[in-house]
Design a protein around this motif. Structure first.
Motif, PDB file in Angstrom:
ATOM      1  N   ILE A 245      38.205  28.052  40.295  1.00 29.84           N
ATOM      2  CA  ILE A 245      36.887  28.462  40.776  1.00 29.84           C
ATOM      3  C   ILE A 245      36.868  28.508  42.304  1.00 29.84           C
ATOM      4  O   ILE A 245      36.345  29.450  42.918  1.00 29.84           O
ATOM      5  N   ARG A 250      38.331  33.272  39.093  1.00 29.41           N
ATOM      6  CA  ARG A 250      37.506  33.499  37.914  1.00 29.41           C
ATOM      7  C   ARG A 250      36.322  34.374  38.296  1.00 29.41           C
ATOM      8  O   ARG A 250      35.585  34.085  39.236  1.00 29.41           O
ATOM      9  N   VAL A 253      31.775  32.127  36.256  1.00 31.35           N
ATOM     10  CA  VAL A 253      31.806  30.670  36.196  1.00 31.35           C
ATOM     11  C   VAL A 253      30.777  30.200  35.172  1.00 31.35           C
ATOM     12  O   VAL A 253      29.625  30.653  35.189  1.00 31.35           O
TER      13      VAL A 253
END
Length: 351
Positions: A245, A250, A253
């Motif tokens: 993250i 990504r 989230v």
């Protein structure tokens, strides 16, 4: 061996080519192994290949929905392979067809979802076995199930067959930049799963297992170590998720996961110096109690050993009862003699 009851494939020459019909495989994202499969594989191995370097092969039954394969059942298949020539193997596909017909009569929803092997590594014949099992169902996953009892992690590793392209520079072709397709196994995430009825059955089965050579304390320590290893694995997984993250790897989230991690962090105690010292003192006290209890247990065991040595001796027979019998016989003889003397005195007095 007749050709109607066996399947044998031999490739001893490098120039030999095998023509197979290729169909696009169904997408497989996850494999769930149920407890009945592990029990069946362990029983299959201990019946057929225990104490040898052989492996066992069988068929996985279950269902597939949206890329998730559920292996709920399995059965063994007669299998042999030549250790000297890895390209020679035997698989009774007629037996496989007969077992499938009988299993469909019991549960029509279960179909072939792959095959298993006791491994512990991928063999050259596994791609050919995959081709045989793929005739009966698609997708066809391959599960390596390690039956060694000393494993602490999940004993299942799942694979699927994918096609990869590579440059054929070592092959004499017209264009050196041609791409050749090669089939290989790719790893698929796997996990253990069970329905409520299966969980109850596994709990009752484990409850009846009792190893007299392992004490209760040793089993508890082993359980603690296993739990700590699982905790370390989960913490590493959380760390990797948070690092991805932070690195913006990504695209989306999950706020629920982040909230759960925050709750876990908030529940952690404040490890100040007094608390740490108190935990160390308590741990030392517990270790002292364990040490004293072990000493007492050893002394009692030695005391029982000395008593057995005194009672039974070197020949292993009990001598205490024989001595008691001799003493009783001697006492009886003495008692008889005294009684006769008293009778004679009474007779003399009467005269």
């Amino acid at each position: 061996m007749s050709s109607s009851t066996e399947y044998m494939e031999v490739e001893s020459h490098e120039n030999s080519t095998t023509k197979t019909t290729k169909s696009p495989p169904a997408a497989v994202d996850n494999v769930i192994i149920h407890p009945l499969v592990l029990l069946s594989v362990a029983d299959h191995y201990h019946r057929v290949a225990r104490g040898t370097r052989k492996r066992v092969v069988g068929v996985l039954l279950g269902s597939c929905f949206r890329g998730k394969v559920d292996a709920t059942n399995s059965f063994a298949v007669p299998f042999e392979e030549d250790s000297r020539n890895p390209s020679v193997f035997y698989l009774d596909h007629n037996y496989l067809e007969s077992m499938l017909l009988m299993f469909r009569k019991v549960n029509a929803k279960e179909r072939v979802v792959g095959f298993y092997s006791s491994g512990p590594q991928i063999r050259p014949n596994d791609l050919r076995i995959h081709d045989i099992c793929q005739r009966f169902g698609d997708p066809c996953v391959f599960c390596l199930i390690d039956i060694r009892p000393d494993r602490t992690d999940l004993p299942v590793t799942a694979y699927k067959v994918v096609e990869q392209g590579f440059s054929s520079t070592h092959i004499k072709t017209k264009s050196s930049g041609d791409k050749q397709l090669q089939r290989t196994f790719a790893h698929v995430p796997s996990a253990m799963g069970a329905m409520e009825a299966e969980e109850v059955g596994v709990e009752h089965l484990l409850r009846d297992i009792n190893d007299p050579t392992v004490s209760t304390v040793a089993s508890l320590v082993k359980g603690k170590l296993s739990g700590l290893a699982t905790l370390a694995e989960k913490l590493e997984e959380c760390q990797n998720y948070l690092e991805s993250i932070v690195a913006n790897n990504r695209a989306k989230v999950s706020p629920e996961i982040v909230a759960n991690l925050q709750t876990i962090v908030n529940l952690l105690p404040n490890l100040d110096s007094d608390l740490v010292r108190g935990m160390i003192v308590k741990t030392n006290d517990m270790h002292m109690n364990i040490y004293i209890a072990s000493l007492i247990r050893s002394v009692i065991a030695l005391h029982d050993l000395v008593n057995n040595k005194i009672r039974y001796g070197d020949d292993g027979f009990e001598h205490g009862k024989e001595d008691e019998k001799k003493d009783d016989a001697v006492a009886a003889k003495k008692g008889g003699g005294e009684k006769k003397g008293i009778d004679k005195d009474d007779a003399a007095q009467k005269k």
